[in-house]
Design a protein around this motif. Structure first.
Motif, PDB file in Angstrom:
ATOM      1  N   LEU A 166      35.434  34.769  12.255  1.00 16.68           N
ATOM      2  CA  LEU A 166      35.591  34.860  10.383  1.00 16.68           C
ATOM      3  C   LEU A 166      37.241  34.371  10.669  1.00 16.68           C
ATOM      4  N   GLU A 167      38.217  33.514  10.469  1.00 17.57           N
ATOM      5  CA  GLU A 167      39.207  33.833   9.388  1.00 17.57           C
ATOM      6  C   GLU A 167      39.987  34.800   8.290  1.00 17.57           C
ATOM      7  N   PHE A 168      38.539  34.715   8.007  1.00 16.08           N
ATOM      8  CA  PHE A 168      38.877  35.690   7.029  1.00 16.08           C
ATOM      9  C   PHE A 168      37.637  36.318   6.063  1.00 16.08           C
ATOM     10  N   ILE A 169      37.386  37.450   5.826  1.00 16.68           N
ATOM     11  CA  ILE A 169      36.257  38.537   5.784  1.00 16.68           C
ATOM     12  C   ILE A 169      35.836  38.855   3.706  1.00 16.68           C
ATOM     13  N   SER A 170      36.921  38.013   3.269  1.00 15.87           N
ATOM     14  CA  SER A 170      35.999  38.377   1.393  1.00 15.87           C
ATOM     15  C   SER A 170      35.987  36.848   1.685  1.00 15.87           C
ATOM     16  N   LYS A 177      47.707  52.822 -21.311  1.00 15.20           N
ATOM     17  CA  LYS A 177      48.417  52.489 -20.217  1.00 15.20           C
ATOM     18  C   LYS A 177      48.038  51.446 -19.500  1.00 15.20           C
ATOM     19  N   PRO A 178      48.142  49.879 -18.786  1.00 15.39           N
ATOM     20  CA  PRO A 178      47.294  48.953 -18.211  1.00 15.39           C
ATOM     21  C   PRO A 178      46.355  48.819 -17.087  1.00 15.39           C
ATOM     22  N   ILE A 179      45.318  48.851 -16.540  1.00 21.44           N
ATOM     23  CA  ILE A 179      44.081  49.666 -15.883  1.00 21.44           C
ATOM     24  C   ILE A 179      44.600  48.702 -14.787  1.00 21.44           C
ATOM     25  N   ILE A 180      44.354  49.694 -13.842  1.00 22.56           N
ATOM     26  CA  ILE A 180      44.055  49.116 -12.128  1.00 22.56           C
ATOM     27  C   ILE A 180      42.800  50.095 -11.465  1.00 22.56           C
ATOM     28  N   ALA A 181      41.817  48.936 -11.426  1.00 19.50           N
ATOM     29  CA  ALA A 181      39.822  49.307 -11.085  1.00 19.50           C
ATOM     30  C   ALA A 181      40.111  49.490  -9.663  1.00 19.50           C
ATOM     31  N   LEU A 182      39.763  50.701  -9.332  1.00 17.58           N
ATOM     32  CA  LEU A 182      39.453  50.934  -8.343  1.00 17.58           C
ATOM     33  C   LEU A 182      37.810  50.815  -7.491  1.00 17.58           C
ATOM     34  N   LEU A 183      37.818  49.731  -7.240  1.00 20.42           N
ATOM     35  CA  LEU A 183      36.185  49.686  -6.151  1.00 20.42           C
ATOM     36  C   LEU A 183      35.974  50.128  -4.932  1.00 20.42           C
ATOM     37  N   PRO A 184      35.600  51.103  -4.600  1.00 22.12           N
ATOM     38  CA  PRO A 184      35.803  51.625  -3.030  1.00 22.12           C
ATOM     39  C   PRO A 184      33.924  51.729  -2.291  1.00 22.12           C
ATOM     40  N   GLY A 185      33.352  50.715  -3.784  1.00 17.14           N
ATOM     41  CA  GLY A 185      31.754  49.966  -2.574  1.00 17.14           C
ATOM     42  C   GLY A 185      30.905  51.151  -3.190  1.00 17.14           C
ATOM     43  N   SER A 186      29.677  51.027  -2.439  1.00 17.99           N
ATOM     44  CA  SER A 186      28.898  52.152  -2.916  1.00 17.99           C
ATOM     45  C   SER A 186      28.207  52.841  -1.994  1.00 17.99           C
ATOM     46  N   ARG A 187      27.930  52.850  -0.890  1.00 13.75           N
ATOM     47  CA  ARG A 187      27.902  53.697   0.241  1.00 13.75           C
ATOM     48  C   ARG A 187      28.746  54.579   0.156  1.00 13.75           C
ATOM     49  N   SER A 224      36.738  43.373 -16.749  1.00 13.63           N
ATOM     50  CA  SER A 224      37.000  42.640 -17.970  1.00 13.63           C
ATOM     51  C   SER A 224      38.241  43.092 -19.031  1.00 13.63           C
ATOM     52  N   VAL A 225      38.488  44.915 -18.807  1.00 11.32           N
ATOM     53  CA  VAL A 225      40.071  44.868 -18.957  1.00 11.32           C
ATOM     54  C   VAL A 225      41.108  45.754 -18.374  1.00 11.32           C
ATOM     55  N   SER A 226      40.469  44.691 -16.722  1.00 11.75           N
ATOM     56  CA  SER A 226      41.727  45.348 -16.013  1.00 11.75           C
ATOM     57  C   SER A 226      42.432  44.719 -15.788  1.00 11.75           C
ATOM     58  N   ASN A 227      44.511  45.519 -14.866  1.00 12.79           N
ATOM     59  CA  ASN A 227      45.326  44.497 -15.019  1.00 12.79           C
ATOM     60  C   ASN A 227      45.341  43.894 -13.201  1.00 12.79           C
ATOM     61  N   ALA A 228      44.347  44.880 -12.391  1.00 11.07           N
ATOM     62  CA  ALA A 228      44.526  44.300 -11.252  1.00 11.07           C
ATOM     63  C   ALA A 228      42.947  45.352 -10.766  1.00 11.07           C
ATOM     64  N   ALA A 229      43.099  45.473  -9.201  1.00  7.05           N
ATOM     65  CA  ALA A 229      42.228  45.649  -8.589  1.00  7.05           C
ATOM     66  C   ALA A 229      41.978  45.726  -7.735  1.00  7.05           C
ATOM     67  N   ILE A 230      41.499  46.923  -6.746  1.00  4.43           N
ATOM     68  CA  ILE A 230      41.461  47.118  -5.614  1.00  4.43           C
ATOM     69  C   ILE A 230      40.524  47.234  -5.115  1.00  4.43           C
ATOM     70  N   VAL A 231      39.858  46.394  -3.845  1.00  2.00           N
ATOM     71  CA  VAL A 231      38.117  46.521  -3.796  1.00  2.00           C
ATOM     72  C   VAL A 231      37.758  46.518  -2.673  1.00  2.00           C
ATOM     73  N   THR A 232      37.432  47.172  -2.677  1.00  2.00           N
ATOM     74  CA  THR A 232      36.559  47.031  -1.049  1.00  2.00           C
ATOM     75  C   THR A 232      35.625  45.504  -0.872  1.00  2.00           C
ATOM     76  N   SER A 233      35.909  45.766   1.237  1.00  2.00           N
ATOM     77  CA  SER A 233      35.060  43.788   0.747  1.00  2.00           C
ATOM     78  C   SER A 233      33.681  44.268   0.649  1.00  2.00           C
ATOM     79  N   GLY A 234      33.641  42.665   0.296  1.00  2.00           N
ATOM     80  CA  GLY A 234      31.893  42.640  -0.022  1.00  2.00           C
ATOM     81  C   GLY A 234      31.713  41.218  -1.653  1.00  2.00           C
ATOM     82  N   THR A 235      30.373  41.714  -2.035  1.00  2.00           N
ATOM     83  CA  THR A 235      30.373  40.932  -3.051  1.00  2.00           C
ATOM     84  C   THR A 235      31.137  41.409  -4.567  1.00  2.00           C
TER      85      THR A 235
END
Length: 372
Positions: A297-301, A187-197, A254-265
């Motif tokens: 700020l108008e944005f956080i990302s 299946k196509p991949i959706i990456a979840l990046l919930p942060g590091s802390r 590098s192989v993901s179709n989409a991502a849900i990402v916690t704000s940050g770098t």
């Protein structure tokens, strides 16, 4: 020369490791002692403290851990005096590093700051302390040079963004190999990046994972932070459609179709891999109430801030919920929306100033330390 480097989080560990490589290449007699993580440790030098012992997120959380923070500051000052560096290099992490900059300046130690505190977002009055305590500032965002020099008459060096080097220099992995290595479906991949802390992962991941039983045609993969063990993540994983991969975020993106990402770098990293994303952020109620009154700020990302428009959707605090996340995920999986996002991502990369940030910064640190 002797270099003392302080990095207090995962992104700083990455940029610190590349800076250390460049310092060792440019200065064969370099001695480096540092606060950082596993990536910096792999390069060499001597670790004084790991960043996992430092990272506290949010105003309330900092107050709850103030005793530990003060102990760390005290230890750092003593450790610097014992090491006697020729130059102190601070990487972002301003709450801690600005205190150390003041101390070092008084002790006659040259202070170089790599990756500016985001004083353009909040606490702009920190410019007074930066002018007083920092000898050289190396900025990585295109608008920061104008902010410092035109608005505050403080000369800085724009060196480009180090993520460009980190991404281009990585060893690439193919989709087929990645799937086989980590036992993923087709299946196509959706990456979840919930942060590091731990604090942010707890708040973000449970909502992110609710998408797994709504998008059955996709494989959801959690990007595990190198600072956290699998056992910590395991408590959140209940769906069969979810996999966990630790410390392979770039390979995953590098192989993901989409991502849900916690704000940050990670929001900028995801964009540079040309992955359509939703940016999410949620903290404690009291931290959010304080933050929204202080941050203008108008944005956080970083993606939207650099582009000065909404390139990626941001779901902040109460907006970060199951219903909104599902709706936005449908949008970034739609081809017409994806085309628009890709075009904006290419413009974003052009604005970041080209490759070679770590090498430029290392050369400038050595030059400026020798001449000052």
């Amino acid at each position: 020369m002797k270099y003392y480097i302080i990095s207090g989080e995962a992104s700083g560990d990455l940029h610190g490791s590349n800076l250390m490589k460049a310092l060792f290449e440019n200065d064969t007699n370099a001695e480096i002692r540092f606060w950082g993580g596993d990536l910096m440790q792999e390069v060499g030098g001597t670790m004084a403290k790991h960043y996992r012992d430092l990272a506290f997120m949010g105003f309330a959380e900092v107050l709850m851990n103030i005793r530990t923070i003060l102990k760390n500051i005290s230890f750092c000052k003593k450790d610097i005096l014992q090491f006697k560096p020729d130059v102190l290099i601070l990487i972002d992490y301003p709450g801690f590093n600005m205190r150390i900059a003041e101390f070092a300046k008084k002790e006659g130690i040259k202070v170089h700051y790599y990756i500016s505190p985001q004083i353009w977002a909040w606490k702009e009055n920190r410019i007074k302390k930066i002018k007083r305590d920092v000898d050289e500032m190396y900025v990585i965002l295109p608008f920061e040079k104008d902010f410092y020099e035109s608005k505050h008459n403080f000369p800085v060096h724009f060196v480009g963004h180090p993520l460009l080097d980190s991404i281009s220099n990585r060893k690439q992995v193919g989709l087929k190999v990645f799937r086989e290595t980590h036992k993923l479906s087709d299946k196509p991949i959706i990456a979840l990046l919930p942060g590091s802390r731990k604090q942010e992962i707890k708040k973000m991941l449970s909502v992110m994972l609710k998408m797994a039983n709504k998008f059955h045609d996709y494989q959801f993969v959690i990007a595990g932070a190198p600072s956290q063990e699998y056992e910590f993540y395991q408590q959140f994983i209940a769906e069969d459609n979810v996999k966990f991969i630790s410390n392979k975020t770039y390979d995953l993106l590098s192989v993901s179709n989409a991502a849900i990402v916690t704000s940050g770098t990670a929001t900028l990293e995801t964009a540079l891999f040309k992955v359509p994303e939703i940016v999410c952020y949620k903290t404690s109620w009291i931290s959010y109430q304080i933050g929204k009154r202080l941050i203008n700020l108008e944005f956080i990302s970083l993606v939207n801030l650099i582009m000065k428009k909404e390139v990626v959707k941001e779901l902040i605090q109460n907006e970060f919920n199951e219903k909104n996340l599902e709706s936005e995920l449908h949008k970034i999986l739609d081809e017409s929306n994806r085309t628009r996002i890709f075009l904006d991502y290419f413009d974003l990369e052009k604005k970041l100033g080209g490759k070679g940030a770590s090498k430029k910064t290392a050369a400038l640190i050595i030059k400026n330390s020798e001449t000052n």
